[in-house]
Design an enzyme around this catalytic site. Structure first.
Site, PDB file in Angstrom:
ATOM      1  N   LYS A 220      -4.281  10.414   2.940  1.00 19.02           N
ATOM      2  CA  LYS A 220      -5.268   8.828   4.133  1.00 19.02           C
ATOM      3  C   LYS A 220      -6.501  10.209   5.070  1.00 19.02           C
ATOM      4  O   LYS A 220      -6.484  10.593   5.238  1.00 19.02           O
ATOM      5  CB  LYS A 220      -4.088   8.314   4.879  1.00 19.02           C
TER       6      LYS A 220
ATOM      7  N   ARG B 218       1.428  -0.715   0.806  1.00 14.17           N
ATOM      8  CA  ARG B 218       0.025   0.185  -0.044  1.00 14.17           C
ATOM      9  C   ARG B 218       0.866   0.992  -0.009  1.00 14.17           C
ATOM     10  O   ARG B 218       1.687   1.129   0.151  1.00 14.17           O
ATOM     11  CB  ARG B 218      -1.471  -0.628   1.395  1.00 14.17           C
TER      12      ARG B 218
ATOM     13  N   ASP C  96      -2.112  11.027  -1.551  1.00 15.29           N
ATOM     14  CA  ASP C  96      -2.428   9.872  -2.985  1.00 15.29           C
ATOM     15  C   ASP C  96      -2.927  10.389  -4.425  1.00 15.29           C
ATOM     16  O   ASP C  96      -2.833   9.621  -5.420  1.00 15.29           O
ATOM     17  CB  ASP C  96      -3.821   9.422  -2.743  1.00 15.29           C
TER      18      ASP C  96
HETATM   19  O1  MRU Z   1      -4.218   3.281   2.009  1.00 22.22           O
HETATM   20  P1  MRU Z   1      -3.067   3.262   1.948  1.00 22.22           P
HETATM   21  O2  MRU Z   1      -2.154   3.095   2.734  1.00 22.22           O
HETATM   22  O3  MRU Z   1      -2.168   3.002   0.659  1.00 22.22           O
HETATM   23  O4  MRU Z   1      -2.814   5.176   1.697  1.00 22.22           O
HETATM   24  C1  MRU Z   1      -1.279   5.496   2.467  1.00 22.22           C
HETATM   25  C2  MRU Z   1      -1.556   6.632   1.805  1.00 22.22           C
HETATM   26  O5  MRU Z   1      -2.721   7.621   1.821  1.00 22.22           O
HETATM   27  C3  MRU Z   1      -0.104   7.894   2.093  1.00 22.22           C
HETATM   28  O6  MRU Z   1      -0.601   8.996   2.981  1.00 22.22           O
HETATM   29  C4  MRU Z   1      -0.202   8.406   0.600  1.00 22.22           C
HETATM   30  O7  MRU Z   1      -0.195   7.159  -0.631  1.00 22.22           O
HETATM   31  C5  MRU Z   1       1.610   8.419   0.201  1.00 22.22           C
HETATM   32  S1  MRU Z   1       2.654   7.572   0.339  1.00 22.22           S
HETATM   33  C6  MRU Z   1       4.077   8.070  -0.274  1.00 22.22           C
END
Ligand code: MRU
Length: 346
Positions: free
Chosen positions: A249, A52, A238
């Site tokens: 997140k 992830r 993201d």
């Molecule tokens: O649901 P996830 O764990 O994939 O979410 C990850 C995040 O929200 C991170 O903050 C984002 O991907 C940036 S990672 C460099």
């Protein structure tokens, strides 16, 4: 995959014929790599969150396309392109919000679109480059972000944005790694409910590097800010829209609102592969809803339960609440004033 930088823990390891994925659902108790030899397996590893974090998802998907080519190119003459296109579609449906996934798949598609003497080798070279570039970009962002932090004494981060979420080093956590080399700074990590990326991954990753970190309940953030302990909230992303609105997140938006109230600054750190030049604002970002069972105590996951759950796993922070966006191409202060520089979108 080779890189000039010292490697921290690796979420992904490409063997040349398979992809080894660190199962992040088991951390910090168990360090276990699963090995994948087809695109369907990689898509499932992304959907189930064994891997992830936006950049790591994109890199894994790129290797998934290579595995598809390895499987179909020689065994399926005449139909291998269609078989790979079907696998690309499968990978594209693995998770919706992180644009890095779609960026990486577009890159791999563009390799396929060019006539190649050896498509498998060309796709493998592209995936390895996506991986190596991400690590280099993280180190560049680490230095650029750290430059903004002169005099900062306390930093709060959210989710996991480190080596586990990227090719290696990290985005927001890369900045934190870099600033820690330069000055005394206290690092706080929010636990990041409901999946606990902060509590299970971030504090583990930092402690593996010998960097002290203090874990807080997400609900303690306002009180921490009120105490004056932190100067900056530093997060990853993201997907970032043209106007600077940023999906990250769930809980990032709350932190940005709290930061405004308490005079704390907000930094978003993301490679340009996280920018989405096709959308004007955050309104157009598809926010993933995951199974409420990830949130609900098991006793409520029963037939005819009166208790249900609402589990959006990202939110959008308006650009107006962000003080700086850091990419490998530079820093944009007050993104709400200008939006994302056009040069970053090319
Ligand atoms: O649901 P996830 O764990 O994939 O979410 C990850 C995040 O929200 C991170 O903050 C984002 O991907 C940036 S990672 C460099």
């Amino acid at each position: 995959m080779t890189t000039a930088h010292t490697l921290t823990v690796q979420a992904l390891h490409w063997t040349g014929t398979s992809l080894r994925v660190l199962d992040q659902r088991q951390l910090p108790d168990t360090l276990r790599y699963d090995e994948y030899t087809d695109a369907a397996g990689v898509a499932e590893a992304i959907t189930s969150m064994r891997v992830r974090g936006a950049p790591a998802i994109g890199i894994a998907a790129a290797y998934g396309v290579v595995l598809s080519a390895l499987q179909h190119f020689s065994s399926n003459p005449g139909h291998w392109q269609q078989a790979i296109a079907t696998d690309i579609e499968l990978l594209a449906n693995s998770r919706p919000t992180a644009v890095n996934l779609f960026w990486a798949l577009d890159k791999m598609r563009s390799v396929l679109d060019r006539p190649q003497a050896d498509p498998v080798a060309a796709l493998a070279a592209c995936a390895v480059k996506i991986h190596a570039d991400d690590i280099n970009d993280n180190h560049t962002m680490g230095e650029l972000g750290a430059d903004l932090l002169a005099g900062a004494k306390g930093i709060l981060t959210h989710c996991n944005t480190g080596s586990l979420a990227t090719g290696g080093y990290g985005t927001a956590l890369g900045v934190i790694r870099s600033v820690y080399q330069r000055q005394a700074v206290t690092i706080y990590a929010g636990e990041t409910r409901p999946w606990l990326q902060g509590a299970r991954l971030t504090v583990w990753e930092l402690s593996q590097d010998g960097i002290p970190v203090t874990l807080i309940a997400d609900s303690a953030a306002a009180w921490l800010m009120q105490s004056g302990a932190i100067d900056w909230v530093i997060v990853g992303a993201d997907r970032i829209a043209k106007n600077g609105d940023t999906a990250n997140k769930i809980g990032t938006y709350s932190l940005a609102v709290l930061a405004k109230q308490h005079g704390v600054k907000v930094m978003v750190v993301a490679p340009t592969t996280t920018l989405d030049g096709s959308i004007a604002s955050g309104k157009d970002i598809h926010i993933e809803q995951r199974n409420p069972n990830e949130l609900l105590p098991p006793c409520y996951v029963v037939e005819d339960s009166l208790v249900s759950g609402w589990n959006p796993v990202f939110d959008v922070t308006p650009a107006g609440l962000i003080d700086a966006i850091v990419t490998e191409r530079g820093v944009m202060l007050n993104p709400a004033e200008h939006g994302i520089p056009l040069a970053w979108l090319i």
